[in-house]
Write a protein that holds these residues in place. Structure first.
Motif, PDB file in Angstrom:
ATOM      1  N   ASP A   1      -9.565  31.966 -20.966  1.00 14.74           N
ATOM      2  CA  ASP A   1      -9.838  33.055 -22.048  1.00 14.74           C
ATOM      3  C   ASP A   1     -10.617  34.116 -21.286  1.00 14.74           C
ATOM      4  O   ASP A   1     -11.126  35.199 -22.017  1.00 14.74           O
ATOM      5  CB  ASP A   1     -10.324  32.604 -23.363  1.00 14.74           C
ATOM      6  CG  ASP A   1     -11.968  32.232 -23.470  1.00 14.74           C
ATOM      7  OD1 ASP A   1     -12.268  32.124 -22.108  1.00 14.74           O
ATOM      8  OD2 ASP A   1     -12.657  32.386 -24.518  1.00 14.74           O
ATOM      9  N   HIS A   2     -10.513  34.134 -20.179  1.00 13.05           N
ATOM     10  CA  HIS A   2     -11.392  35.350 -19.344  1.00 13.05           C
ATOM     11  C   HIS A   2     -10.765  36.777 -19.535  1.00 13.05           C
ATOM     12  O   HIS A   2      -9.458  36.673 -19.585  1.00 13.05           O
ATOM     13  CB  HIS A   2     -11.565  35.162 -17.694  1.00 13.05           C
ATOM     14  CG  HIS A   2     -12.426  33.908 -17.568  1.00 13.05           C
ATOM     15  ND1 HIS A   2     -12.669  33.510 -16.076  1.00 13.05           N
ATOM     16  CD2 HIS A   2     -13.044  33.167 -18.108  1.00 13.05           C
ATOM     17  CE1 HIS A   2     -13.610  32.639 -16.026  1.00 13.05           C
ATOM     18  NE2 HIS A   2     -13.763  32.117 -17.302  1.00 13.05           N
TER      19      HIS A   2
ATOM     20  N   GLY B   1     -15.520  35.165 -21.538  1.00  5.34           N
ATOM     21  CA  GLY B   1     -14.794  33.697 -21.762  1.00  5.34           C
ATOM     22  C   GLY B   1     -15.593  32.916 -22.071  1.00  5.34           C
ATOM     23  O   GLY B   1     -16.878  32.590 -21.652  1.00  5.34           O
TER      24      GLY B   1
ATOM     25  N   LYS C   1     -10.342  38.469 -22.160  1.00  6.50           N
ATOM     26  CA  LYS C   1      -9.649  38.228 -23.615  1.00  6.50           C
ATOM     27  C   LYS C   1     -10.506  39.321 -24.556  1.00  6.50           C
ATOM     28  O   LYS C   1      -9.658  39.915 -25.544  1.00  6.50           O
ATOM     29  CB  LYS C   1      -9.042  37.068 -23.903  1.00  6.50           C
ATOM     30  CG  LYS C   1      -8.389  36.245 -22.910  1.00  6.50           C
ATOM     31  CD  LYS C   1      -7.090  37.267 -22.648  1.00  6.50           C
ATOM     32  CE  LYS C   1      -6.019  36.164 -21.557  1.00  6.50           C
ATOM     33  NZ  LYS C   1      -4.841  37.098 -21.270  1.00  6.50           N
TER      34      LYS C   1
END
Length: 374
Positions: free
Chosen positions: A226-227, A221, A229
């Motif tokens: 957006d961890h 992230g 992802k």
């Protein structure tokens, strides 16, 4: 079926989210910290322990040994090549950045030459030790390998300059190619899932290496939204023998990883550990040389799922079957609250406690080149 290749929902690998929109650590050794954990960690964070003063004995920063580095930048010339022989070298450039040289191929891992590991050079963790050189002082870079997209491992300014000056091949875990494309790097970016392999030839086919994307236990992230992802990875680089009688040289790069989740009050050795490293050792080990993280582990209950303590690092060293390891991920930025000089001391004690020669897994100075027999 192996732990990292087991199939999950919709026939996806176990480390892929069922909806295909992210990734997970598919082992009991992992715990995903929530917002309440983050708040608690910030409350408990002891800045007095990690404070750097004039008396703090930081790693020495050495000038690069360019004659030695240039020697290893050349392809092997056969049995008559002389003193270099069948050796591999790695140079620590700070934190998780290493220059690996084998078969005359120059491979750079997780390069960050900026002052701060942050979205901005105006704020965020600032270096406590400088890089040992400027980017333009490095030899030709053939391959750049990225373990994941955190700012202390993937730096915009560094990547742009490397692409401009060296035009290397970039190896990145799944989901990271889009970031490279967004900054204008659209060619020579190889995006990999765990256990993907790619072969390369350099120097008119005199130098042949294989790059293998392997598992580890971490997260990703570059913002709060957006961890998980994009994927995280460790990596293996090995030589490709030209004759059946030749031995492979194998190198492991741990990237950024945890080994086991240890809640407060738990007995460490009773906690399940990540099975991926034993699998890596069984499938592609043993290794002639390994680069393994040993720092950024406190508070232990919070950092243990994602960062190795020195004791974890020794267990990882054992699991992969490493003959010679060097510690990394310490002494460059203050990211956690342990004493910044503590990791090497605990590493030496842990090696002795496990019955190992401490000289087979220790640390080097920033800028120092370690040469080992392969």
């Amino acid at each position: 079926m192996s732990s990292s290749s087991a199939k999950g929902t919709q026939d996806r690998p176990a480390h892929h989210e069922a909806n295909g929109k992210g990734f997970v650590n598919p082992w009991p050794s992992f715990h995903r910290n929530g917002y309440s954990d983050i708040f608690r960690m910030m409350f408990e964070f002891d800045r007095s322990r990690s404070k750097v003063t004039k008396e703090t004995k930081l790693p020495t920063v050495l000038d690069l040994n360019m004659p030695l580095i240039n020697t290893f930048s050349q392809p092997k010339q056969g049995a008559e090549e002389g003193a270099r022989g069948d050796k591999v070298s790695t140079t620590w450039l700070g934190h998780a950045c290493f220059l690996l040289q084998l078969e005359g191929v120059n491979i750079l891992f997780d390069p960050v030459f900026s002052d701060r590991c942050s979205p901005s050079q105006w704020a965020g963790p600032k270096r406590i030790t400088p890089p040992p050189c400027k980017l333009n002082e490095l030899p030709r870079i053939d391959i750049v390998v990225i373990s994941h997209n955190h700012y202390d491992h993937l730096d915009l300014t560094t990547i742009q300059k490397l692409q401009k000056d060296h035009n290397p091949y970039f190896y990145v875990p799944l989901g990271n190619k889009a970031w490279f494309n967004s900054i204008g790097i659209k060619e020579k970016v190889r995006e990999c899932d765990w256990w993907d392999e790619h072969e390369h030839s350099f120097h008119d086919n005199k130098s042949n290496v294989k790059v293998i994307c392997t598992p580890c236990q971490h997260f990703t992230g570059r913002s709060m939204t957006d961890h998980y992802k994009t994927l995280w990875a460790s990596w293996v680089v090995e030589t490709i023998p030209k004759q059946a009688s030749e031995k492979k040289t194998k190198v492991f790069f741990g990237g950024d990883t945890g080994y086991r989740y240890v809640p407060k009050g738990a007995e460490e050795d009773a906690m399940p550990h990540c099975p991926a490293f034993k699998e890596i050792g069984d499938r592609v080990g043993p290794f002639d040389l390994s680069m393994i993280p040993i720092g950024a582990y406190s508070p232990r209950w919070f950092m243990s799922p994602i960062h190795c303590s020195p004791e974890d690092a020794v267990r990882l060293h054992e699991d992969i079957g490493s003959k010679r390891s060097v510690g990394m991920h310490w002494g460059t930025w203050v990211l956690t609250d342990e004493d910044v000089t503590e990791p090497p001391k605990r590493l030496e004690a842990a090696m002795k406690k496990r019955g190992h020669d401490p000289a087979t897994f220790n640390t080097v100075q920033i800028g120092e080149t370690l040469v080992v027999d392969a």
